[in-house]
Write a protein that holds these residues in place. Structure first.
Motif, PDB file in Angstrom:
ATOM      1  N   PHE A  51      -2.729   9.685 -19.648  1.00 18.66           N
ATOM      2  CA  PHE A  51      -1.835   9.344 -20.757  1.00 18.66           C
ATOM      3  C   PHE A  51      -1.247   7.948 -20.556  1.00 18.66           C
ATOM      4  O   PHE A  51      -1.148   7.161 -21.498  1.00 18.66           O
ATOM      5  N   PHE A  52      -0.866   7.609 -19.322  1.00 17.84           N
ATOM      6  CA  PHE A  52      -0.349   6.279 -19.026  1.00 17.84           C
ATOM      7  C   PHE A  52      -1.410   5.203 -19.284  1.00 17.84           C
ATOM      8  O   PHE A  52      -1.087   4.100 -19.744  1.00 17.84           O
ATOM      9  N   SER A  53      -2.670   5.510 -18.976  1.00 16.67           N
ATOM     10  CA  SER A  53      -3.756   4.555 -19.237  1.00 16.67           C
ATOM     11  C   SER A  53      -3.901   4.282 -20.728  1.00 16.67           C
ATOM     12  O   SER A  53      -4.109   3.133 -21.144  1.00 16.67           O
ATOM     13  N   LEU A  54      -3.782   5.339 -21.527  1.00 17.61           N
ATOM     14  CA  LEU A  54      -3.848   5.176 -22.982  1.00 17.61           C
ATOM     15  C   LEU A  54      -2.677   4.329 -23.478  1.00 17.61           C
ATOM     16  O   LEU A  54      -2.854   3.445 -24.335  1.00 17.61           O
ATOM     17  N   ILE A  55      -1.493   4.584 -22.951  1.00 21.28           N
ATOM     18  CA  ILE A  55      -0.314   3.793 -23.310  1.00 21.28           C
ATOM     19  C   ILE A  55      -0.541   2.326 -22.966  1.00 21.28           C
ATOM     20  O   ILE A  55      -0.239   1.421 -23.762  1.00 21.28           O
ATOM     21  N   MET A  56      -1.089   2.070 -21.779  1.00 19.75           N
ATOM     22  CA  MET A  56      -1.340   0.692 -21.356  1.00 19.75           C
ATOM     23  C   MET A  56      -2.337  -0.007 -22.265  1.00 19.75           C
ATOM     24  O   MET A  56      -2.133  -1.156 -22.677  1.00 19.75           O
ATOM     25  N   LEU A  57      -3.412   0.676 -22.601  1.00 21.15           N
ATOM     26  CA  LEU A  57      -4.460   0.080 -23.440  1.00 21.15           C
ATOM     27  C   LEU A  57      -3.904  -0.289 -24.811  1.00 21.15           C
ATOM     28  O   LEU A  57      -4.050  -1.435 -25.261  1.00 21.15           O
ATOM     29  N   VAL A  58      -3.254   0.663 -25.461  1.00 21.67           N
ATOM     30  CA  VAL A  58      -2.699   0.420 -26.799  1.00 21.67           C
ATOM     31  C   VAL A  58      -1.598  -0.635 -26.738  1.00 21.67           C
ATOM     32  O   VAL A  58      -1.548  -1.554 -27.567  1.00 21.67           O
ATOM     33  N   GLY A  59      -0.717  -0.511 -25.753  1.00 26.02           N
ATOM     34  CA  GLY A  59       0.413  -1.430 -25.648  1.00 26.02           C
ATOM     35  C   GLY A  59       0.006  -2.857 -25.344  1.00 26.02           C
ATOM     36  O   GLY A  59       0.525  -3.801 -25.944  1.00 26.02           O
ATOM     37  N   LEU A  60      -0.928  -3.040 -24.408  1.00 23.56           N
ATOM     38  CA  LEU A  60      -1.350  -4.391 -24.045  1.00 23.56           C
ATOM     39  C   LEU A  60      -2.072  -5.079 -25.193  1.00 23.56           C
ATOM     40  O   LEU A  60      -1.808  -6.250 -25.496  1.00 23.56           O
ATOM     41  N   VAL A  61      -2.975  -4.366 -25.847  1.00 22.37           N
ATOM     42  CA  VAL A  61      -3.710  -4.949 -26.978  1.00 22.37           C
ATOM     43  C   VAL A  61      -2.754  -5.274 -28.125  1.00 22.37           C
ATOM     44  O   VAL A  61      -2.761  -6.393 -28.663  1.00 22.37           O
TER      45      VAL A  61
END
Length: 377
Positions: A51-61
């Protein structure tokens, strides 16, 4: 070797590291038998990092696109958008420097990054959260100033002022977050073998409660109260009758209405961003207060699950803001289309075809009306 009283505050760290069994940082009698055992691997050990990885991907982009669009288009360099860019920068730093390290706490049995990173990550997390709170307060104050003093704001609300305010926000956030460096440290413990844990260590329970109360007030309560006060003033001002132009010029009236409409949309977007922050960060703030001040608090698997959910909510806040800009910010939508025309080519073609069809229908209707008029005559 630690006594149970000295290590009471450390018990909660066990639940952050993915264990649902009883635990003490002091050694048990059967430590020798457990020395070679592997620690249990629970569902949250992979689910939470995913879930944290998904947050990072969406947030960074998303946040990177926001900063890129604001910097690329001159018309986007407004005072409000400078605060939005600052907010995006705090989200990016938080996602890059804090989220990965927190994610490792779930699959790994202990902290593996050393004492410096223990202090640095905790300090940077507090700085970015503090900067987010102050930036949201500044944005709300900015919208309040525009609404209450629309003419004065034309002189003082400039991108240069917003940039200076943003720099001051970062300086203030670093100063307000310095206490975390005194209390964050590596502690030795035991969980299926000797482990190291990164945690806050306070001289006494009074120090712990004072620090947690300070964090709650500085990083949550005071900003939320200030923001609420600003929007109360805005609501009162919006309810008052507006001043009519001196001459009854249609274009002046139209421009005035359009300006009010644009400002209203921007204010609504800022309100949504602030509400999302309050909702996302509220659970973890309240939980930490409850954990520290409730005398009968006992860590167990239920409190561990609640705290995990609250952490996920707070981290998700860093990835939702760009979605709000995309849906509610008309200027952001236009700039995104200009920056990435290939993504919107199909939509533009459809809209142009629709407009041509509409024009054709209007001409056909006009021609029909003309023929009917001629027939009547």
């Amino acid at each position: 070797m630690y006594s149970s009283e000295e290590l009471w505050n450390s018990t909660e760290q066990v639940w952050i590291n993915g264990s649902g069994t009883n635990f003490s940082l002091g050694r048990h009698e059967d430590d020798e038998e457990e020395e070679g055992d592997k620690h249990p691997f629970f569902t949250d050990a992979w689910l939470v990092p995913l879930f944290f990885s998904l947050i990072m991907l969406v947030g960074l982009v998303g946040n990177s696109l926001v900063i890129y669009v604001i910097s690329k288009h001159r018309q986007m360099r407004t005072a409000t958008n400078f605060y939005i860019a600052n907010l995006a920068a705090t989200d990016i730093i938080f996602l890059v420097c804090c989220v990965p390290f927190t994610a490792t706490l779930y699959p790994l049995p202990g902290w593996i990054f050393g004492n410096f990173m223990c202090k640095f990550v905790a300090f940077l997390q507090q700085v970015t959260v503090q900067a987010t709170c102050i930036t949201l307060t500044a944005m709300s104050g900015d919208r309040c100033y525009v609404t209450v003093y629309p003419l004065k704001s034309l002189r003082h609300r400039t991108p240069k002022v917003a940039m200076i305010v943003s720099i001051c926000i970062w300086i203030g956030s670093f100063i307000l977050s310095t206490p975390i460096l005194m209390y964050q440290r590596i502690e030795e413990g035991y969980w299926y073998g000797p482990r190291q844990y990164c945690m806050e260590r306070f001289p006494s329970k009074t120090h712990e409660r004072a620090f947690i109360l300070y964090q709650f007030i500085a990083a949550y309560l005071l900003p939320v109260l200030t923001i609420s006060f600003c929007y109360t003033l805005m609501v009162k001002r919006v309810g008052q009758p507006t001043v009519e132009p001196v001459d009854n010029n249609y274009q002046v009236n139209l421009l005035s209405e359009r300006t009010i409409s644009i400002r209203s949309k921007v204010s609504k977007m800022v309100v949504v961003i602030v509400l999302l922050f309050a909702i996302c960060w509220g659970p973890i703030q309240i939980f930490v207060l409850f954990q520290s001040f409730y005398p009968n608090y006992q860590p167990n698997y239920a409190t561990y699950k609640i705290k995990t959910w609250a952490n996920c909510m707070s981290y998700a806040n860093s990835s939702v803001n760009p979605i709000v800009y995309g849906f509610m910010g008309a200027s952001f939508q236009k700039s995104f289309r200009k920056t990435f025309p290939f993504l919107f080519k199909h939509k533009v073609r459809d809209s142009s075809m629709a407009s041509r069809t509409a024009n054709a229908e209007i001409k056909f209707v006009a021609a029909e009306e003309g023929n009917n008029n001629n027939a009547v005559n």
